[in-house]
Motif scaffolding. Structure first.
Motif, mmCIF file in Angstrom:
data_model
loop_
_atom_site.group_PDB
_atom_site.id
_atom_site.type_symbol
_atom_site.label_atom_id
_atom_site.label_comp_id
_atom_site.label_asym_id
_atom_site.label_seq_id
_atom_site.Cartn_x
_atom_site.Cartn_y
_atom_site.Cartn_z
ATOM 1 N N ILE A 241 0.631 -1.114 0.078
ATOM 2 C CA ILE A 241 0.143 0.115 0.143
ATOM 3 C C ILE A 241 0.733 1.275 -0.018
ATOM 4 O O ILE A 241 0.496 2.313 -0.643
ATOM 5 C CB ILE A 241 -1.057 -0.012 0.904
ATOM 6 C CG1 ILE A 241 -1.877 1.239 1.002
ATOM 7 C CG2 ILE A 241 -0.324 -0.008 2.553
ATOM 8 C CD1 ILE A 241 -3.112 0.907 1.650
ATOM 9 N N LYS B 174 -7.032 1.612 1.431
ATOM 10 C CA LYS B 174 -6.558 0.555 2.407
ATOM 11 C C LYS B 174 -7.902 -0.630 2.727
ATOM 12 O O LYS B 174 -7.405 -1.870 2.722
ATOM 13 C CB LYS B 174 -6.354 1.259 3.943
ATOM 14 C CG LYS B 174 -5.743 0.272 4.766
ATOM 15 C CD LYS B 174 -5.301 1.110 5.883
ATOM 16 C CE LYS B 174 -4.629 0.073 7.095
ATOM 17 N NZ LYS B 174 -4.793 1.175 8.181
ATOM 18 N N MET C 19 -7.756 -2.945 -0.213
ATOM 19 C CA MET C 19 -6.990 -3.882 -0.441
ATOM 20 C C MET C 19 -7.035 -4.916 0.471
ATOM 21 O O MET C 19 -6.300 -6.030 0.295
ATOM 22 C CB MET C 19 -5.639 -3.256 -0.201
ATOM 23 C CG MET C 19 -5.079 -2.400 -1.446
ATOM 24 S SD MET C 19 -3.793 -1.591 -1.094
ATOM 25 C CE MET C 19 -2.480 -2.847 -0.958
#
Ligand code: NAD
Length: 454
Positions: free
Chosen positions: A20, A76, A79
């Protein structure tokens, strides 16, 4: 091209694009790059299409910045592996979906929104952890130059590389194997892209165009509807994939609507739109000639002025268009608005369904029953009720076409998903096996499985 691709493949294989932290850094870099080049982008859009600063900022620079902010806030969460239930035939197992990047994506973008339509897919692809080769349209050449300069200055070409050039360049690019091709443009080239992608079984997204109808019911606020339709049709001189292509007007509204559209054209662009800083130009002479040809297909009731040297076509409204005229059978993609009339809602629906499925459909009505009937009995990429174009500003709404207007979706999470592989993972327990799972089969095993698979 080969060298860049190899570099990108090697970089992707190193796994550096997956975390990320990398993806967030890419999106922030993109935001900084856009802010640093803001003036150059607005200038380029003015040179290419004579776009006003307000229009260019709102629909290009601003829309891209807003999308980056939207994605950064949610990346976030997107993912995170998503746990899903497993069937009882697999007790104590765990199942989840993890979104992994596809690899190297190729983005091919058109000239009409030359910045947004290159950058929005780029945002999605970077968010999904891919490397990108971006080929902006060569037709909007000032914007192409600025995009190339901006990206070269802010990005390592292992992450994002811009390739400039025309159809030959695209054809050469298409000979290579990519992991995803994202194309925005006309249907003819869309087919070329799809054919080339098939050689490598590469998945494609095709964002195409079409004839987006705009239905106006008798029961509506006509003044407001006319203002919003006039804006949506003549912004960027009608060169918008989701512009209302033609008006389907209740037969009692014609005179009043034409008067309102005329009034709003004057309010927006003055008596002489050719002198207005807010009115755009046609991209080039070949599109100008195509559009002036279409003017012959009906009776001009508003506008109709043209100037080839200046690539100017005034906001134009046309009636008495026959169903088989080119004007009603090809996407107009310019400032010409044909008016068709209907008596009842089923007639309007029938007129829409006689044509290929459009990218957008607009309905103006106070009557929820009317709105619902049009929506449920027609098919289109998207629908916007009581306004034009603005559904594109909602990042939560997946954007794309259906049938002839293309396939695949982007904007917000839909874009992240388009550029990701939703990898399915199952972790099985090692504590036991369901009795009678393995051969040799017997009647009891059959009964157990029969019960579990009910
Ligand atoms: P364009 O001519 O700029 O072409 C798009 C891309 O295809 C460019 O990168 C160009 O280099 C490449 N290309 C052109 N000819 C080619 C060929 N022969 N072989 C390989 N590549 C080639 O854009 P356009 O097609 O004129 O764009 C207008 C069309 O795009 C309209 O139909 C419009 O509705 C559609 N459009 C759709 C969307 C959407 O989001 N769905 C957005 C904008 C435009």
């Amino acid at each position: 091209m080969k060298k860049i691709l190899e570099k990108q493949k090697e970089f992707f294989a190193s796994g550096q694009t997956k975390p990320i932290a990398y993806r967030v850094r890419m999106l922030r870099t993109l935001r900084e790059a856009i802010l640093a080049f803001e003036e150059d982008i607005l200038d380029a859009l003015h040179k290419d299409l004579k776009r006003s600063r307000l229009d260019a900022y709102t629909t290009e620079v601003g829309q891209c910045l807003a999308e980056i902010t939207f994605v950064l806030k949610r990346l976030k969460k997107w993912m995170k592996p998503r746990r899903v239930g497993a069937p009882r035939v697999l007790p104590l197992s765990r199942a989840w979906i993890v979104s992994e990047p596809l690899g190297i994506s190729l983005i091919l973008s058109p000239w009409n929104y030359p910045f947004t339509l290159a950058i929005l897919p780029l945002v999605a692809s970077l968010a999904a952890g891919n490397c990108v080769i971006l080929k902006p349209s060569e037709i909007s050449r000032e914007t192409e130059r600025v995009i190339a300069e901006m990206m070269a200055k802010h990005f390592d070409d292992r992450s994002v590389s811009v390739v400039c050039g025309g159809p030959d360049t695209t054809q050469k690019l298409l000979e290579h194997r990519f992991d995803h091709i994202f194309y925005t443009g006309g249907e003819t080239v869309g087919k070329i892209v799809m054919k080339a992608a098939a050689q490598h079984t590469t998945p494609v997204t095709l964002e195409l165009g079409g004839k987006s109808p705009c239905v106006v019911d008798e029961n509506c606020n006509l003044e407001r509807a006319a203002r919003r339709i006039t804006w949506g049709k003549f912004l960027n001189a009608g060169q918008i994939c989701v512009a209302p292509d033609y008006l389907l007007l209740h037969k009692n509204l014609k005179e009043e609507m034409v008067g309102e559209v005329a009034r709003w054209i004057t309010k927006f662009y003055g008596e002489r739109p050719c002198d207005s800083a807010d009115y755009g130009r046609i991209i080039n002479k070949s599109h100008f000639d195509r559009l002036t040809g279409l003017l012959q297909d009906g009776n001009v009731i508003l506008g109709g002025q043209t100037n080839r040297e200046d690539l100017y076509i005034s906001p134009t409204v046309i009636d008495s268009v026959s169903d088989d005229a080119d004007l009603m059978n090809e996407e107009i993609f310019g400032p010409i608005l044909p008016i068709l009339e209907f008596g009842d809602v089923s007639e309007a629906i029938d007129l829409i369904n006689r044509r290929p499925k459009p990218l957008a459909l607009y309905v103006f009505s106070r009557d929820k029953g009317f709105q619902q009937e049009v929506i449920s009995k027609t098919s289109s990429g998207g629908v916007c009720i009581n306004d034009t174009l603005v559904h594109l500003a909602v990042s939560n709404l997946p954007f794309g076409g259906v049938g002839n207007s293309g396939f695949g979706r982007y904007h917000g999470k839909a874009g992240f998903d388009t550029f990701s592989n939703p990898k399915s993972v199952l972790r099985q327990t090692m504590l036991f096996d369901i009795p009678k799972r393995f051969p040799p089969a017997d009647e009891l095993g059959f009964k157990i499985l029969r019960y579990l698979l009910k």
